[in-house]
Design a protein around this motif. Sequence first.
Motif, mmCIF file in Angstrom:
data_model
loop_
_atom_site.group_PDB
_atom_site.id
_atom_site.type_symbol
_atom_site.label_atom_id
_atom_site.label_comp_id
_atom_site.label_asym_id
_atom_site.label_seq_id
_atom_site.Cartn_x
_atom_site.Cartn_y
_atom_site.Cartn_z
ATOM 1 N N ILE A 254 -59.983 -12.938 -40.048
ATOM 2 C CA ILE A 254 -58.569 -13.084 -40.410
ATOM 3 C C ILE A 254 -58.100 -14.509 -40.118
ATOM 4 C CG2 ILE A 254 -56.217 -12.375 -39.792
ATOM 5 C CD1 ILE A 254 -57.468 -9.530 -39.256
ATOM 6 N N TYR A 255 -58.441 -15.013 -38.935
ATOM 7 C CA TYR A 255 -58.065 -16.381 -38.574
ATOM 8 C C TYR A 255 -58.610 -17.378 -39.588
ATOM 9 C CZ TYR A 255 -56.699 -14.884 -33.796
ATOM 10 O OH TYR A 255 -56.108 -14.299 -32.716
ATOM 11 N N GLY A 256 -59.847 -17.188 -39.991
ATOM 12 C CA GLY A 256 -60.448 -18.090 -40.963
ATOM 13 C C GLY A 256 -59.752 -18.037 -42.312
ATOM 14 N N LYS A 257 -59.456 -16.843 -42.777
ATOM 15 C CA LYS A 257 -58.819 -16.693 -44.083
ATOM 16 C C LYS A 257 -57.389 -17.212 -44.089
ATOM 17 C CE LYS A 257 -61.573 -12.883 -45.902
ATOM 18 N NZ LYS A 257 -61.546 -11.517 -46.450
ATOM 19 N N LEU A 258 -56.707 -17.119 -42.945
ATOM 20 C CA LEU A 258 -55.314 -17.571 -42.872
ATOM 21 C C LEU A 258 -55.175 -18.983 -42.297
ATOM 22 C CD1 LEU A 258 -53.511 -14.311 -41.672
ATOM 23 C CD2 LEU A 258 -53.577 -15.295 -43.960
ATOM 24 N N ALA A 259 -56.305 -19.622 -42.021
ATOM 25 C CA ALA A 259 -56.286 -20.963 -41.411
ATOM 26 C C ALA A 259 -55.428 -20.955 -40.149
ATOM 27 C CB ALA A 259 -55.808 -22.010 -42.407
ATOM 28 N N ALA A 260 -55.637 -19.947 -39.322
ATOM 29 C CA ALA A 260 -54.889 -19.780 -38.073
ATOM 30 C C ALA A 260 -55.854 -19.944 -36.905
ATOM 31 C CB ALA A 260 -54.240 -18.400 -38.029
ATOM 32 N N ASN A 261 -55.304 -20.276 -35.750
ATOM 33 C CA ASN A 261 -56.179 -20.428 -34.586
ATOM 34 C C ASN A 261 -55.806 -19.511 -33.437
ATOM 35 O OD1 ASN A 261 -53.875 -21.704 -33.763
ATOM 36 N ND2 ASN A 261 -54.738 -23.749 -33.803
ATOM 37 N N ASN A 262 -54.818 -18.637 -33.654
ATOM 38 C CA ASN A 262 -54.491 -17.637 -32.645
ATOM 39 C C ASN A 262 -53.698 -16.501 -33.293
ATOM 40 O OD1 ASN A 262 -51.633 -18.329 -32.588
ATOM 41 N ND2 ASN A 262 -52.210 -20.122 -31.386
ATOM 42 N N ARG A 263 -53.455 -15.460 -32.517
ATOM 43 C CA ARG A 263 -52.782 -14.257 -33.007
ATOM 44 C C ARG A 263 -51.386 -14.586 -33.544
ATOM 45 N NH1 ARG A 263 -52.273 -8.564 -30.406
ATOM 46 N NH2 ARG A 263 -54.254 -9.151 -29.512
ATOM 47 N N THR A 264 -50.627 -15.348 -32.787
ATOM 48 C CA THR A 264 -49.258 -15.672 -33.182
ATOM 49 C C THR A 264 -49.231 -16.433 -34.504
ATOM 50 O OG1 THR A 264 -48.641 -15.774 -30.855
ATOM 51 C CG2 THR A 264 -47.132 -16.796 -32.417
ATOM 52 N N HIS A 265 -50.115 -17.392 -34.642
ATOM 53 C CA HIS A 265 -50.189 -18.188 -35.871
ATOM 54 C C HIS A 265 -50.587 -17.299 -37.051
ATOM 55 C CE1 HIS A 265 -51.905 -22.017 -37.976
ATOM 56 N NE2 HIS A 265 -50.756 -21.657 -38.476
ATOM 57 N N ALA A 266 -51.550 -16.417 -36.861
ATOM 58 C CA ALA A 266 -51.998 -15.530 -37.941
ATOM 59 C C ALA A 266 -50.868 -14.601 -38.389
ATOM 60 C CB ALA A 266 -53.207 -14.724 -37.488
ATOM 61 N N VAL A 267 -50.171 -14.020 -37.430
ATOM 62 C CA VAL A 267 -49.075 -13.100 -37.762
ATOM 63 C C VAL A 267 -47.944 -13.862 -38.450
ATOM 64 C CG1 VAL A 267 -47.295 -11.594 -36.768
ATOM 65 C CG2 VAL A 267 -49.668 -11.414 -35.983
ATOM 66 N N ALA A 268 -47.610 -15.038 -37.947
ATOM 67 C CA ALA A 268 -46.549 -15.843 -38.568
ATOM 68 C C ALA A 268 -46.918 -16.219 -39.993
ATOM 69 C CB ALA A 268 -46.284 -17.090 -37.730
ATOM 70 N N ARG A 269 -48.167 -16.644 -40.205
ATOM 71 C CA ARG A 269 -48.617 -17.014 -41.545
ATOM 72 C C ARG A 269 -48.567 -15.802 -42.472
ATOM 73 N NH1 ARG A 269 -52.117 -21.224 -42.705
ATOM 74 N NH2 ARG A 269 -50.405 -22.403 -41.838
ATOM 75 N N ALA A 270 -49.007 -14.648 -42.005
ATOM 76 C CA ALA A 270 -48.993 -13.441 -42.840
ATOM 77 C C ALA A 270 -47.558 -13.057 -43.206
ATOM 78 C CB ALA A 270 -49.687 -12.301 -42.112
ATOM 79 N N ARG A 271 -46.645 -13.206 -42.262
ATOM 80 C CA ARG A 271 -45.224 -12.909 -42.567
ATOM 81 C C ARG A 271 -44.673 -13.916 -43.580
ATOM 82 N NH1 ARG A 271 -43.944 -11.178 -36.558
ATOM 83 N NH2 ARG A 271 -44.227 -8.942 -36.855
ATOM 84 N N GLU A 272 -45.041 -15.169 -43.420
ATOM 85 C CA GLU A 272 -44.600 -16.209 -44.344
ATOM 86 C C GLU A 272 -45.090 -15.915 -45.762
ATOM 87 O OE1 GLU A 272 -45.334 -21.038 -44.780
ATOM 88 O OE2 GLU A 272 -45.899 -20.023 -42.936
ATOM 89 N N LEU A 273 -46.280 -15.344 -45.865
ATOM 90 C CA LEU A 273 -46.865 -15.024 -47.172
ATOM 91 C C LEU A 273 -46.395 -13.681 -47.720
ATOM 92 C CD1 LEU A 273 -50.506 -16.185 -46.412
ATOM 93 C CD2 LEU A 273 -48.825 -17.347 -47.872
ATOM 94 N N GLY A 274 -45.657 -12.930 -46.898
ATOM 95 C CA GLY A 274 -45.177 -11.620 -47.340
ATOM 96 C C GLY A 274 -46.220 -10.525 -47.215
ATOM 97 N N TRP A 275 -47.253 -10.772 -46.392
ATOM 98 C CA TRP A 275 -48.310 -9.783 -46.210
ATOM 99 C C TRP A 275 -47.967 -8.775 -45.137
ATOM 100 C CZ3 TRP A 275 -53.426 -13.097 -46.416
ATOM 101 C CH2 TRP A 275 -53.571 -13.629 -47.702
ATOM 102 N N LEU A 276 -46.953 -9.047 -44.349
ATOM 103 C CA LEU A 276 -46.508 -8.114 -43.304
ATOM 104 C C LEU A 276 -45.040 -7.792 -43.513
ATOM 105 C CD1 LEU A 276 -48.076 -9.532 -40.011
ATOM 106 C CD2 LEU A 276 -48.777 -7.518 -41.265
#
Length: 95
Positions: free
Chosen positions: A73-95
């Motif tokens: 998930i981190y790799g696909k979202l270009a995130a380096n931690n849980r908070t970044h991954a969740v924030a990116r997913a929310r920004e993309l409308g995935w959550l």
Amino acid sequence: MCWAKIGCPPWLAIHLPPPALTAPRQITATDFEPLSEREATVLRLLAQGLTYAAIAEHLVISVNTVRFYVKTIYGKLAANNRTHAVARARELGWL
């Protein structure tokens, strides 16, 4: 050559990229590889604040498998931690 607008010395100008002429592009869901159904489930559980152990128990998988999914998930979202991954997913409308 130096850009008069930013007033840099000539010796520095050769090391700087040219100034941006347009605003940065907004990221969209098409900029990222889609998550599998299982990865999306793990991401939703991460967003709820569950630990890896709790996610493993909930999905009846091992903690190491959860770690594998989270890393993917981190790799696909270009995130380096849980908070970044969740924030990116929310920004993309995935959550």
